[in-house]
Design an enzyme around this catalytic site. Structure first.
Site, mmCIF file in Angstrom:
data_model
loop_
_atom_site.group_PDB
_atom_site.id
_atom_site.type_symbol
_atom_site.label_atom_id
_atom_site.label_comp_id
_atom_site.label_asym_id
_atom_site.label_seq_id
_atom_site.Cartn_x
_atom_site.Cartn_y
_atom_site.Cartn_z
ATOM 1 N N LYS A 183 0.883 -1.232 -0.081
ATOM 2 C CA LYS A 183 -0.062 -0.037 0.003
ATOM 3 C C LYS A 183 0.869 1.320 0.116
ATOM 4 O O LYS A 183 1.959 1.127 0.583
ATOM 5 C CB LYS A 183 -1.085 -0.118 1.237
ATOM 6 C CG LYS A 183 -2.039 1.057 1.390
ATOM 7 C CD LYS A 183 -2.828 0.967 2.406
ATOM 8 C CE LYS A 183 -3.842 2.045 2.770
ATOM 9 N NZ LYS A 183 -4.981 1.972 3.777
ATOM 10 N N SER A 230 -9.706 2.171 2.657
ATOM 11 C CA SER A 230 -8.852 2.968 2.040
ATOM 12 C C SER A 230 -7.896 2.096 1.036
ATOM 13 O O SER A 230 -7.299 2.528 0.251
ATOM 14 C CB SER A 230 -8.187 4.028 2.620
ATOM 15 O OG SER A 230 -7.205 3.511 3.739
ATOM 16 N N SER A 266 -10.106 -0.128 6.853
ATOM 17 C CA SER A 266 -9.382 -0.268 5.432
ATOM 18 C C SER A 266 -8.781 -1.473 4.904
ATOM 19 O O SER A 266 -8.367 -1.547 3.827
ATOM 20 C CB SER A 266 -8.227 0.855 5.571
ATOM 21 O OG SER A 266 -8.935 2.073 5.329
HETATM 22 N N1 GLN Z 1 -13.120 4.786 6.311
HETATM 23 C C1 GLN Z 1 -12.231 4.849 7.725
HETATM 24 C C2 GLN Z 1 -11.627 6.441 7.730
HETATM 25 O O1 GLN Z 1 -12.006 7.077 6.798
HETATM 26 C C3 GLN Z 1 -11.303 3.774 7.728
HETATM 27 C C4 GLN Z 1 -10.146 4.209 6.882
HETATM 28 C C5 GLN Z 1 -8.734 3.283 7.402
HETATM 29 O O2 GLN Z 1 -8.848 2.129 8.027
HETATM 30 N N2 GLN Z 1 -7.796 3.977 6.916
HETATM 31 O O3 GLN Z 1 -11.231 6.674 8.692
#
Ligand code: GLN
Length: 471
Positions: free
Chosen positions: A69, A144, A169
């Protein structure tokens, strides 16, 4: 070459490349073209590494293609975290997880697309090309870690994705792309070299096609690291062993009723069918309540945004990424860089997070949210006194279309995380596995365990996966 590797698991690929029946330089010669085709169709990568460095000595991941990532630092490879402000950032060092992948013979094939700094659930808050779901390119891969889910689903070659989760995410993209996502206990994998979103909740984990390969990935990136003071001393394990010949006989599994409120009822049905199969396999199932679930989302977003707003303070056009000639005073210079470098969602989070931490509001918001998190952790702990694991849907819906996402308000958007936030903010491990399709789109079921109980959730996931494969 394609025919030889197509249906191989990661583990089989490694043994074949070690014994020489797969020639890895030949394999990588052919892979370039394959990656270019996948990229054109679904855009899982921000950066593709054309001629990856091949390992010199054998290891447990020898020759295995691994994607990273883009918020995880890779020496001499651009690392943007999905943000324009880091467009030209080339780290001089490897994150510990990347270093471990390489030490074990893994080959880094590319950096995967994501929401900017991890801010999102659909990978649509990305400064670069938005990854498209291989099951339907008009739909999101989740976020994400959308690129990680995307390449895991699209790859017709053995592959493991190293991803990251703060609030869901890994689970969201795994559920939406029909792959397996393992979010380990907070502290299991070193965060050294991870570009922070929310330090007290960020976890590096793995996405792959099946439970065994996902667990294999975790084995080789986990373990204590002196460079990360929050990394745990708990001994690393051979997690993939739990995926072999496992049984759920006598295991106590709870089904939390709050995790079924307001979700697609076809998803409820699929999850319950799988729970019943586990019951037939000898698991003892009970319905339980997690009453504090409704408070998870607001407290998570307060903590996440507060921590994110301080983490983003360092992007001022001086040390990392985007730079310009100083024109006017420094204050104007910083503002200009930040205005141009950050996307809309990052700006929203900086403003809300700064507000929640400000003198006069800090006790009412940030400190209170931390106390709520403590209560949520205690509630999970209480359940795990009597249970080995919990099972719930991974996401409340199937992967949405991009035109549907555009219509969501920020609050509706955040609400999509309601099933993943609780375990994530508590730092407990979860694994999401694909359990079928609705309208040809994959759906996921998550198995949640107590801190450092990855062994149990991997065992349950492996049995559920066998049930689904009919063996
Ligand atoms: N959707 C969640 C956020 O926007 C989690 C994102 C993540 O785990 N990086 O914070």
């Amino acid at each position: 070459m394609q025919l030889i590797t197509k249906n191989l698991s990661a583990a089989d690929f490694v043994s074949n490349s070690i014994n020489g029946s797969i020639d890895i330089s030949e394999f990588y010669g052919a892979l370039n073209e394959k990656l270019a085709i996948i990229q054109k169709k679904y855009a899982p990568f921000i950066t593709i590494i054309d001629n990856p460095e091949l390992p010199k000595k054998h290891g447990a991941l020898y020759g295995l293609p691994i994607s990273i990532k883009d918020c995880i630092c890779t020496a001499n490879i651009k690392t943007t975290a999905g943000s324009k402000i880091l467009e030209n950032y080339i780290p001089p060092f490897d994150a510990t997880s990347v270093k471990r992948v390489k030490e074990n013979g893994g080959v880094i094939i590319g950096k995967t697309a994501q929401d900017e700094f991890g801010f999102g659930t659909f990978s649509t808050n990305c400064a670069y090309e938005i990854p498209r779901n291989p099951h339907d390119p008009n739909r999101s891969c989740g976020g994400s870690s959308g690129g990680a889910g995307c390449i895991s689903a699209a790859a017709d070659f053995p592959h493991i994705a190293i991803a990251e989760s703060t609030g869901g995410s890994i689970t969201a993209p795994a559920a939406f792309t029909g792959t397996v996502g393992l979010t380990p206990t907070y502290g299991r994998v070193s965060r050294y070299g991870l570009i922070d979103y929310s330090n007290s909740m960020d976890k590096i984990g793995v996405i792959a096609k099946n439970v065994y390969d996902t667990a294999l990935g975790l084995t080789y990136i986990s373990g204590h690291d002196a460079n990360d003071t929050t990394s745990s001393n708990t001994k690393s394990e051979n997690f993939e062993d739990y995926a072999k010949n496992s049984t759920v006989k006598g295991m106590h599994i709870g089904v939390p009723k709050e995790y079924f409120d307001n979700i697609d009822n076809r998803i409820t049905k699929a999850v319950m069918d799988n729970v019943h199969k586990l019951e037939n396999d000898g698991a003892i199932i009970s319905e339980v309540s997690l009453k504090l679930t409704q408070y998870a989302l607001p407290s998570y977003y307060l903590i996440a945004m507060s921590e994110a707003s301080t983490n983003l303070a360092k992007y001022s056009g001086l040390r990392y990424g985007m730079q310009n000639y100083v024109d006017g005073n420094f204050s104007e210079y910083f503002s200009n860089i930040r205005e141009n470098g950050f996307g809309r969602e990052a700006k929203r989070r900086i403003i809300l997070g700064t507000y929640a931490r400000a003198a006069g509001f800090r006790d009412a918001y940030y400190m209170k949210a931390l106390k709520v998190r403590r209560l949520i952790i205690d509630e999970f702990k209480e359940r795990f006194k009597h249970l080995d694991a919990l099972i719930a849907p991974s996401m409340p819906i199937i992967a949405p279309r991009f035109d549907e996402i555009k219509k969501l308000t920020p609050l509706e958007n955040y609400n999509m995380d309601k099933l993943t936030i609780g375990p994530n903010m508590s730092g407990i491990p979860t694994i999401s596995i694909p359990i079928g399709t609705i309208e040809s789109m994959p759906i996921g079921m998550q198995i949640i365990g107590d801190h450092y109980n990855e062994s149990k959730i991997i065992k349950i996931a492996a049995v559920a996966e066998r049930n689904l494969n009919g063996n």
